[in-house]
Design a protein around this motif. Structure first.
Motif, PDB file in Angstrom:
ATOM      1  N   ALA A  61       0.842  -1.206   0.000  1.00  8.30           N
ATOM      2  CA  ALA A  61       0.000   0.000   0.000  1.00  8.30           C
ATOM      3  C   ALA A  61       0.875   1.254   0.000  1.00  8.30           C
ATOM      4  CB  ALA A  61      -0.914  -0.014   1.220  1.00  8.30           C
ATOM      5  N   TYR A  62       1.943   1.239   0.825  1.00 12.83           N
ATOM      6  CA  TYR A  62       2.829   2.402   0.859  1.00 12.83           C
ATOM      7  C   TYR A  62       3.547   2.600  -0.472  1.00 12.83           C
ATOM      8  CZ  TYR A  62       2.118   4.087   5.539  1.00 12.83           C
ATOM      9  OH  TYR A  62       1.564   4.672   6.636  1.00 12.83           O
ATOM     10  N   CYS A  63       3.904   1.510  -1.130  1.00 17.94           N
ATOM     11  CA  CYS A  63       4.533   1.627  -2.455  1.00 17.94           C
ATOM     12  C   CYS A  63       3.560   2.287  -3.430  1.00 17.94           C
ATOM     13  CB  CYS A  63       4.918   0.236  -2.988  1.00 17.94           C
ATOM     14  SG  CYS A  63       6.372  -0.409  -2.184  1.00 17.94           S
ATOM     15  N   ALA A  64       2.295   1.889  -3.351  1.00 22.51           N
ATOM     16  CA  ALA A  64       1.288   2.464  -4.246  1.00 22.51           C
ATOM     17  C   ALA A  64       1.143   3.960  -4.002  1.00 22.51           C
ATOM     18  CB  ALA A  64      -0.054   1.763  -4.035  1.00 22.51           C
ATOM     19  N   VAL A  65       1.072   4.347  -2.723  1.00 18.76           N
ATOM     20  CA  VAL A  65       0.915   5.768  -2.381  1.00 18.76           C
ATOM     21  C   VAL A  65       2.181   6.546  -2.777  1.00 18.76           C
ATOM     22  CG1 VAL A  65       0.545   7.404  -0.486  1.00 18.76           C
ATOM     23  CG2 VAL A  65      -0.703   5.259  -0.518  1.00 18.76           C
ATOM     24  N   GLY A  66       3.336   5.947  -2.520  1.00 15.62           N
ATOM     25  CA  GLY A  66       4.605   6.599  -2.868  1.00 15.62           C
ATOM     26  C   GLY A  66       4.703   6.864  -4.358  1.00 15.62           C
ATOM     27  N   ALA A  67       4.327   5.864  -5.164  1.00 15.13           N
ATOM     28  CA  ALA A  67       4.375   6.025  -6.623  1.00 15.13           C
ATOM     29  C   ALA A  67       3.407   7.112  -7.079  1.00 15.13           C
ATOM     30  CB  ALA A  67       4.021   4.703  -7.303  1.00 15.13           C
ATOM     31  N   PHE A  68       2.245   7.171  -6.410  1.00 17.33           N
ATOM     32  CA  PHE A  68       1.262   8.198  -6.765  1.00 17.33           C
ATOM     33  C   PHE A  68       1.804   9.589  -6.424  1.00 17.33           C
ATOM     34  CE2 PHE A  68      -2.568  10.691  -5.433  1.00 17.33           C
ATOM     35  CZ  PHE A  68      -3.045  10.913  -6.705  1.00 17.33           C
TER      36      PHE A  68
END
Lengths: 318, 535
Positions: free
Chosen positions: B140-147
């Motif tokens: 989830a953090y990877c997804a938010v970071g990429a966003f």
């Protein structure tokens, strides 16, 4: 009958978070005068003007405008003053006419009266030909004129002008000063803050010098720039050529306390005399009778710049 | 690192470190996390997988916060230099466009990622609470970071293209809106092709592909119970790739779009452009602006801030058009739609559009005066600041009247057309429940616009997203508290005692909202008074 003083400030103090802006300022402004307000950056001029304009509440001291307390009778004061801040405070998407019309309506002036007033102020500021122009397309000088016109729309008796000539070219500055002169003739009292001392010297009849929140001088402009004291007065006499007999004749006159001899190749005398005992006319006649060829004879005055430098302290406030 | 680039980077970090907004944002996020943690630390009866729910709330909140606040934060990267006319000075130091872009954007990206990273240890607690694995948290953090990376670079591109921060933020909003809007559009076209022309265009696959690269889709996938996928998904790779693409594009067009700013504001081109824009503005306001009304301030705002008669006509057509579409749907579809009632199509759309309209007005109504340093001249008028505020608000109301009338109208018509019945498991009328929702919705709007207007007195930019964000936090907290009350009372609603939930909770929410709005209003008056003296 209203008070002779339009502005009466007593022991005004104001402190910002980090420094004391005003430390007991006291002065007054006479009716129908042009009163200059000068001082170095950070002296407290804009703070004083904002307090006079009812935008800032003074923390201590009393401020009266037309005999009204500045905050107790705020609305009454606002109807009689016009404030021009040191920045362009304009709705640039309006035309000149719309801008003035808006402020006229906001002051509750009726439609017909508004039309007449706007016509008058546009004529006075020489902007009648540009009334349908967008403010955004006007030059700085033109915008300054519109700003002044806005201040005049509700026909205030007192104008508070904060650096009205800053950033203007010499022509625009001279024209602005002419307009201010005209306004005085129309019976307005003008309280003007400026850094352009030479123009203030010719325009103002009274001046207040502020430095580090304290009044260093307040009174007539003449009183500031004259080089004499309460009893004596200094005059500068310039002759076409050196003429020793003139100096001798002047020295013998009763009431003349001192005649400064001329420098080599510069036939100019400084005559100091008692203004109660002798008049400048007698001195001039004596010079002519002695055979001196007069080029100029005038009161010896300091430049306002010099007076300003003498009264204010060097460096910046810490 | 290039010394000039390092100097720029350090300067940007310093500016961020000195700005109060950064600390307020961090403190706000921290408080929210602690609050949510405290709530979930309570014995939560009836909640299975509390860790998953807790983490979903936090991550949902982060996405909303980043999307709203990040827009103005990232959009100012180059735009603030343009607004302050310092871009030319930067170029004179010998910094290349690449260095400026890197220096200005990296510090912001670092700040945002650090803010995210600081929360990571707290959210690990979700694993302890149960219902979620560490792998899911990391994914989830990877997804938010990429966003965040994508948003930062998209905003950087907007910042290069636009003249100011507002323009850059609008650019980002349009791009994001287009990406999210194209999904239902493609699905709709596919439905039309299949049902109308009996042809398969496979547009739904394209829509699904686009949807799959959004963080919402990725988080939905990751936060499903039993997720065992990798930390880096397709969305992460696409977001990072698009972010790099935006950065490269910003670099490519930097010279072209920033040259005019470097020339300075006094150039003939800019002056002519400005006059043209303003001339268009005059035309857009209507054919001719009438003389000021008795209430001159309302007149000024109505004609020169909210578009005048032309703006009023456009709003009437837009809001009225939606209303007319609904009327047409009821008239043509007949009884099938009568089940739901008039307004079923525009009920979700119109209040949202109206809220956006009002929020924009609230954010601009005082900020434009403060930005143009015109408030001191208004404050000199022979009236109180309170009167000035009321008159300006009246100008807004006049401009917003079509939206208000249509939004309220459609809600009343919906009530009138909707068949009344008893809500499932209760003895409450659907009409009553809906009526209460309408009233609380309008009171909520009052709170949001007062909050945004108040924030605009403190924030040069970003009051609108910050207001929405804070409202989102408030509504989330109210929902959580409501949920706890619901569980604490052992589902009183379902036991036929709906007073607390149907009347009590909205009344408390509305009461608190109105009280806070009143406090903000009074404080805002004082703030305006002091701002008038500071101009």
């Amino acid at each position: 009958m209203e008070a002779e003083n339009v502005i009466d400030i007593q022991n005004l103090r104001h402190r910002y978070k980090t420094h004391q802006a005003l430390g007991g300022v006291t002065f007054s402004v006479q009716r129908q005068s042009i009163h200059g307000f000068v001082g170095p950056n950070g002296a407290g001029k804009t703070t004083t003007l904002k307090i006079l304009a009812t935008l800032l509440r003074p923390q201590m001291g009393s401020v009266g405008v037309f005999g009204h307390d500045i905050f107790a009778d705020r609305k009454a004061v606002r109807r009689r003053i016009g404030f021009m801040p040191d920045h362009f405070s304009m709705y640039r998407q309006m035309t000149v006419f719309e801008y003035l019309d808006f402020f006229g309506a906001a002051y509750g002036i009726g439609l017909q009266e508004r039309d007449k007033i706007i016509g008058d102020v546009l004529a006075l500021t020489d902007m009648a030909g540009r009334k349908d122009d967008l403010i955004n397309g006007l030059s700085r000088g033109m915008q300054q004129r519109v700003s002044l016109a806005r201040v005049l729309v509700h026909d205030p008796d007192l104008l508070l002008l904060d650096e009205p000539a800053s950033g203007l070219d010499p022509r625009a500055r001279i024209e602005l000063m002419e307009i201010l002169g005209e306004l005085r003739r129309l019976g307005k009292t003008i309280f003007i803050s400026s850094h352009i001392l030479s123009e203030l010297a010719t325009l103002c009849d009274h001046v207040t010098i502020l430095d580090r929140g304290e009044v260093k001088y307040t009174g007539t402009m003449r009183g500031l720039i004259t080089t004499g004291d309460d009893l004596t007065i200094n005059y500068q006499l310039t002759l076409r050529a050196e003429h020793p007999a003139t100096g001798e004749a002047l020295s013998k006159l009763p009431g003349v306390s001192r005649v400064t001899p001329p420098l080599p190749n510069e036939p100019r005398y400084t005559v100091t005399f008692d203004r109660a005992q002798i008049s400048p006319n007698v001195i001039l006649r004596t010079v002519l009778d002695a055979g001196g060829e007069v080029v100029s004879f005038a009161e010896d005055v300091k430049h306002l710049n010099q007076a300003f430098m003498d009264l204010t302290e060097p460096g910046v406030r810490i | 690192m290039n010394p000039a680039l390092l100097a720029l980077f350090i300067r940007s970090l310093r500016e961020d470190a000195r700005g109060q907004a950064t600390y307020w944002a961090r403190a706000g996020l921290g408080c929210f996390l602690l609050l949510v943690m405290a709530i979930f630390a309570l014995p939560a009866r009836g909640i299975s997988a509390p860790g998953l729910v807790f983490f979903s709330v936090v991550i949902g909140f982060q996405i909303a916060a980043i999307s709203l606040m990040g827009l103005s934060y990232f959009s100012s990267a180059i735009a603030e230099e343009k607004e302050e006319q310092t871009l030319g000075l930067l170029r004179m130091t010998g910094l290349s466009p690449l260095s400026i872009l890197l220096g200005k954007s990296t510090s912001r990206l670092c700040g945002a990622l650090l803010m995210l990273a600081a929360q990571f240890p707290f959210t690990i607690i979700a694993v302890t609470l149960g219902g979620i694995s560490l792998g899911q948290v990391v994914a989830a953090y990877c997804a938010v970071g990429a966003f965040i990376f994508l948003l930062c670079n998209l905003a950087l591109l907007g910042s290069v293209l636009a003249r100011g921060t507002a323009g850059a933020a609008v650019f980002c909003l349009i791009v994001i809106g287009l990406v999210l809007g194209v999904v239902p559009l493609l699905n709709g076209l596919e439905w039309l092709a299949v049902n109308g022309f009996n042809r398969h265009l496979s547009l739904d696959r394209v829509a699904n592909a686009i949807w799959s690269v959004t963080p919402i889709a990725r988080l939905t996938e990751v936060l499903e119970t039993g997720y065992h996928g990798g930390a880096v998904g397709w969305q992460v790779m696409v977001n990072v790739a698009f972010g790099v693409g935006c950065f490269l594009l910003a670099w490519a067009v930097f010279q072209r779009f920033c040259e005019r700013e470097i020339e300075g504001p006094g150039t003939a081109t800019r002056a002519v452009a400005s006059v043209m824009v303003n001339s268009m503005g005059v035309r857009l306001r209507g054919l001719r602006v009438p003389r000021p009304w008795r209430d001159a301030l309302a007149w000024k705002d109505f004609y020169f801030l909210w578009g005048g008669r032309m703006g009023f006509i456009i709003r009437t057509l837009l809001y009225g058009g939606v209303l007319a579409c609904d009327g047409w749907a009821v008239a043509t579809k007949g009884t099938a739609f009568a089940t739901y009632g008039f307004g079923v199509q525009s009920i979700p759309l119109m209040p949202m559009a109206f809220s956006i309209d009002l929020s924009v007005m609230a954010a601009r109504v005082f900020r434009t005066e403060l930005r143009d340093q015109t408030f001191s001249t208004l404050a000199m008028l022979p009236c109180d600041i309170r009167d000035i505020v009321h008159r300006k608000v009246w100008g807004c109301f006049l401009a917003a009247a079509p939206g208000a009338f249509c939004s309220l109208g459609i809600q009343i018509l919906f009530l009138a057309f909707m068949r009344d019945s008893t809500a499932a498991g209760t003895n409450m009328s659907i009409h009553t429940i809906w009526g209460i929702q309408v009233v609380t919705g309008w009171l909520g709007k009052v709170f949001v616009i007062v909050l945004i207007a108040w924030l605009s007195l403190y924030m040069k930019r970003g009051a609108l997203p910050a207001g929405w964000f804070l409202s989102f936090v408030a509504s989330t907290l109210v929902s959580i508290i409501g949920m706890l009350i619901l569980t604490a009372t052992s589902f009183a609603f379902l036991r036929g005692s709906p007073v607390l939930i149907v009347y009590g909770l909205p009344a408390i929410t509305a009461g608190v909202g109105l009280l806070v709005s009143w406090i903000l209003y009074l404080q805002g008056i004082q703030r305006l008074q002091s701002l008038a003296g500071e101009e």
